[in-house]
Design a protein around this motif. Structure first.
Motif, PDB file in Angstrom:
ATOM      1  N   GLY A 152     -21.542 -25.271  52.568  1.00  0.00           N
ATOM      2  CA  GLY A 152     -21.333 -23.732  52.055  1.00  0.00           C
ATOM      3  C   GLY A 152     -20.208 -23.570  51.804  1.00  0.00           C
ATOM      4  N   ILE A 153     -19.763 -22.790  50.734  1.00  0.00           N
ATOM      5  CA  ILE A 153     -18.162 -22.775  50.475  1.00  0.00           C
ATOM      6  C   ILE A 153     -17.611 -21.361  50.379  1.00  0.00           C
ATOM      7  N   ASP A 154     -16.335 -20.705  50.391  1.00  0.00           N
ATOM      8  CA  ASP A 154     -16.336 -18.870  49.719  1.00  0.00           C
ATOM      9  C   ASP A 154     -14.478 -19.529  49.830  1.00  0.00           C
ATOM     10  N   ILE A 155     -14.518 -17.912  49.067  1.00  0.00           N
ATOM     11  CA  ILE A 155     -13.243 -17.947  48.486  1.00  0.00           C
ATOM     12  C   ILE A 155     -13.196 -16.352  48.496  1.00  0.00           C
ATOM     13  N   GLU A 156     -11.792 -16.225  48.608  1.00  0.00           N
ATOM     14  CA  GLU A 156     -11.062 -14.763  49.254  1.00  0.00           C
ATOM     15  C   GLU A 156      -9.589 -15.265  48.219  1.00  0.00           C
ATOM     16  N   GLU A 203     -17.321 -16.718  56.021  1.00  0.00           N
ATOM     17  CA  GLU A 203     -18.877 -16.261  55.133  1.00  0.00           C
ATOM     18  C   GLU A 203     -19.673 -17.641  54.695  1.00  0.00           C
ATOM     19  N   ALA A 204     -18.117 -18.533  54.718  1.00  0.00           N
ATOM     20  CA  ALA A 204     -18.520 -20.129  54.874  1.00  0.00           C
ATOM     21  C   ALA A 204     -19.768 -20.954  55.333  1.00  0.00           C
ATOM     22  N   ILE A 205     -19.741 -20.510  56.955  1.00  0.00           N
ATOM     23  CA  ILE A 205     -20.294 -20.863  57.958  1.00  0.00           C
ATOM     24  C   ILE A 205     -21.657 -20.090  57.653  1.00  0.00           C
ATOM     25  N   TYR A 206     -22.061 -18.822  57.551  1.00  0.00           N
ATOM     26  CA  TYR A 206     -22.871 -18.061  57.417  1.00  0.00           C
ATOM     27  C   TYR A 206     -24.239 -18.396  56.615  1.00  0.00           C
ATOM     28  N   LYS A 207     -22.870 -19.042  55.186  1.00  0.00           N
ATOM     29  CA  LYS A 207     -23.505 -19.627  54.358  1.00  0.00           C
ATOM     30  C   LYS A 207     -24.022 -21.439  54.376  1.00  0.00           C
ATOM     31  N   ALA A 208     -23.709 -21.879  54.599  1.00  0.00           N
ATOM     32  CA  ALA A 208     -24.193 -23.470  55.053  1.00  0.00           C
ATOM     33  C   ALA A 208     -24.676 -23.205  56.091  1.00  0.00           C
ATOM     34  N   TYR A 209     -25.077 -22.275  57.588  1.00  0.00           N
ATOM     35  CA  TYR A 209     -26.173 -22.125  58.305  1.00  0.00           C
ATOM     36  C   TYR A 209     -27.315 -21.834  58.655  1.00  0.00           C
ATOM     37  N   HIS A 210     -27.326 -20.072  57.532  1.00  0.00           N
ATOM     38  CA  HIS A 210     -28.798 -19.724  57.038  1.00  0.00           C
ATOM     39  C   HIS A 210     -29.387 -20.515  56.717  1.00  0.00           C
ATOM     40  N   PRO A 211     -29.366 -20.812  55.800  1.00  0.00           N
ATOM     41  CA  PRO A 211     -30.873 -21.828  55.093  1.00  0.00           C
ATOM     42  C   PRO A 211     -31.362 -22.786  56.500  1.00  0.00           C
ATOM     43  N   LEU A 212     -30.786 -23.340  57.504  1.00  0.00           N
ATOM     44  CA  LEU A 212     -31.149 -23.286  58.577  1.00  0.00           C
ATOM     45  C   LEU A 212     -32.096 -23.108  59.754  1.00  0.00           C
ATOM     46  N   VAL A 213     -30.673 -21.688  59.948  1.00  0.00           N
ATOM     47  CA  VAL A 213     -31.846 -20.945  61.202  1.00  0.00           C
ATOM     48  C   VAL A 213     -32.746 -20.163  60.584  1.00  0.00           C
ATOM     49  N   GLN A 214     -32.079 -19.840  59.568  1.00  0.00           N
ATOM     50  CA  GLN A 214     -33.201 -18.903  58.545  1.00  0.00           C
ATOM     51  C   GLN A 214     -33.388 -17.022  59.412  1.00  0.00           C
ATOM     52  N   GLU A 215     -32.387 -16.987  59.956  1.00  0.00           N
ATOM     53  CA  GLU A 215     -32.315 -15.925  60.208  1.00  0.00           C
ATOM     54  C   GLU A 215     -30.672 -15.050  60.398  1.00  0.00           C
ATOM     55  N   PHE A 216     -30.655 -14.291  59.659  1.00  0.00           N
ATOM     56  CA  PHE A 216     -28.875 -13.209  60.077  1.00  0.00           C
ATOM     57  C   PHE A 216     -28.438 -13.716  61.346  1.00  0.00           C
ATOM     58  N   PHE A 217     -26.748 -14.088  61.326  1.00  0.00           N
ATOM     59  CA  PHE A 217     -26.140 -13.962  62.435  1.00  0.00           C
ATOM     60  C   PHE A 217     -24.847 -12.932  62.171  1.00  0.00           C
ATOM     61  N   SER A 218     -24.429 -12.214  63.016  1.00  0.00           N
ATOM     62  CA  SER A 218     -22.994 -11.996  62.518  1.00  0.00           C
ATOM     63  C   SER A 218     -21.868 -12.245  62.823  1.00  0.00           C
ATOM     64  N   PHE A 219     -20.303 -11.939  62.277  1.00  0.00           N
ATOM     65  CA  PHE A 219     -20.025 -13.385  62.604  1.00  0.00           C
ATOM     66  C   PHE A 219     -18.936 -13.057  63.597  1.00  0.00           C
ATOM     67  N   ASP A 220     -19.605 -12.687  64.871  1.00  0.00           N
ATOM     68  CA  ASP A 220     -19.515 -12.736  66.384  1.00  0.00           C
ATOM     69  C   ASP A 220     -20.497 -13.959  66.653  1.00  0.00           C
ATOM     70  N   LEU A 248     -28.163 -27.655  66.899  1.00  0.00           N
ATOM     71  CA  LEU A 248     -26.423 -28.449  66.656  1.00  0.00           C
ATOM     72  C   LEU A 248     -26.183 -28.545  68.148  1.00  0.00           C
ATOM     73  N   ALA A 249     -26.340 -28.387  69.542  1.00  0.00           N
ATOM     74  CA  ALA A 249     -26.642 -28.584  70.413  1.00  0.00           C
ATOM     75  C   ALA A 249     -25.192 -28.329  70.945  1.00  0.00           C
ATOM     76  N   ASP A 250     -25.049 -27.247  70.310  1.00  0.00           N
ATOM     77  CA  ASP A 250     -23.724 -26.603  70.934  1.00  0.00           C
ATOM     78  C   ASP A 250     -22.626 -27.573  70.563  1.00  0.00           C
ATOM     79  N   LYS A 251     -22.736 -28.727  69.188  1.00  0.00           N
ATOM     80  CA  LYS A 251     -21.536 -29.242  68.943  1.00  0.00           C
ATOM     81  C   LYS A 251     -20.379 -28.471  67.815  1.00  0.00           C
ATOM     82  N   PRO A 252     -19.611 -28.472  67.415  1.00  0.00           N
ATOM     83  CA  PRO A 252     -18.436 -27.844  67.385  1.00  0.00           C
ATOM     84  C   PRO A 252     -18.064 -27.286  65.692  1.00  0.00           C
ATOM     85  N   ILE A 253     -18.113 -26.498  64.981  1.00  0.00           N
ATOM     86  CA  ILE A 253     -18.243 -26.328  63.577  1.00  0.00           C
ATOM     87  C   ILE A 253     -16.917 -26.809  63.013  1.00  0.00           C
ATOM     88  N   THR A 254     -16.681 -27.102  62.182  1.00  0.00           N
ATOM     89  CA  THR A 254     -15.702 -27.672  60.958  1.00  0.00           C
ATOM     90  C   THR A 254     -15.281 -26.937  60.026  1.00  0.00           C
TER      91      THR A 254
END
Length: 271
Positions: A152-156, A203-220, A248-254
């Motif tokens: 996932g990549i994002d530019i702002e 935003e990058a996290i959402y782009k990377a993980y949405h294909p995995l979880v197939q669910e919408f999730f918010s910034f929180d 992910l087993a609660d693994k941190p996201i970098t």
């Protein structure tokens, strides 16, 4: 008008008799409103062992011929008729850069990326990719997919101080604000930059993980735990989809990030 009709007829004959697919004619020349295409070398150098292509470019919204591109995209099953000028320019710029990146990655001419049910691009089998655009800039990253590939990549554009002060509460909670204020790598003058980076990273996290979880999730769904010059770390919250928490087993996201003039780039690339 007569010359125009002759040109159109000639073009139609070329399409009809050519052995090459129609998308060749849409992108066989670089769209005139897209400029300064270049490799995103810093991003590529951080993953030297992986076969990936990262490109960036600039585009001029005013120079994008909306009617022409609506017609061109419609011929390939992509309906952008309801898009306004700015959104259409972003869409075409992103699709062109993705088409170019896929060619460089695979060595083959590719079709224009179709639109999925969730409005995200559908990448070719065996490839993962991500597109982002902001303020006349577009960036695309593509790589060969492994069994579990996150990309996932994002530019702002960096927010002004006033906008940062106004907007940060929409996506930064009090604990995250404490993390930002306590970082030794930044000063109070960097607040607008940090707010922009956190927004971009989520935003990058959402782009990377949405294909995995197939669910919408918010910034929180994720919470910032640390930040330095080049890296952020997040933890999952209870708002993150359960299916993703199990994987992910609660693994941190970098998330990696960098600044380029008045823009920030954030990205995730994991197997």
């Amino acid at each position: 008008m007569q010359i125009y009709c002759l040109v159109q007829c000639y073009y139609a004959q070329l399409v009809e008799h050519s052995s090459k697919p129609h998308f060749y004619f849409m992108f066989n020349q670089q769209p005139n409103f897209i400029k300064n295409i270049a490799k995103l070398d810093l991003l590529c150098s951080r993953k030297p062992s992986e076969k990936l292509v990262a490109l960036q470019a600039e585009f001029d919204v005013a120079e994008c011929n909306l009617l022409v591109w609506q017609q061109q995209m419609a011929e390939h099953g992509l309906d952008i008729s309801k898009m306004r000028q700015k959104r259409a320019a972003e869409f075409v710029a992103g699709r062109y850069l993705a088409w170019l990146a896929l060619q460089q990655l695979t060595g083959h001419t590719q079709a224009v990326l179709p639109i999925g049910e969730d409005r995200a691009p559908i990448w070719p089998k065996g490839v993962v990719g991500s597109i982002s655009h902001s303020n006349g800039h577009v960036v695309v990253v593509v790589k060969l997919a492994a069994e579990l590939s996150l990309l996932g990549i994002d530019i702002e554009q960096i927010l002004s101080n006033d906008k940062a002060q106004t907007l940060y509460k929409e996506f930064i909670n009090p604990d995250e604000l404490t993390v930002l204020n306590s970082s030794d790598d930044f000063s109070a003058n960097d607040f607008a930059l940090l707010v922009s980076v956190v927004f971009s990273a989520k935003e990058a996290i959402y782009k990377a993980y949405h294909p995995l979880v197939q669910e919408f999730f918010s910034f929180d769904a994720v919470e910032l735990t640390s930040i330095d010059k080049g890296r952020l770390e997040f933890k999952l919250t209870e708002m993150f989809p359960l299916s993703g928490r199990k994987v992910l087993a609660d693994k941190p996201i970098t998330v990696s990030w960098m600044q380029q003039q008045d823009m920030v780039f954030s990205w995730i690339m994991e197997e």
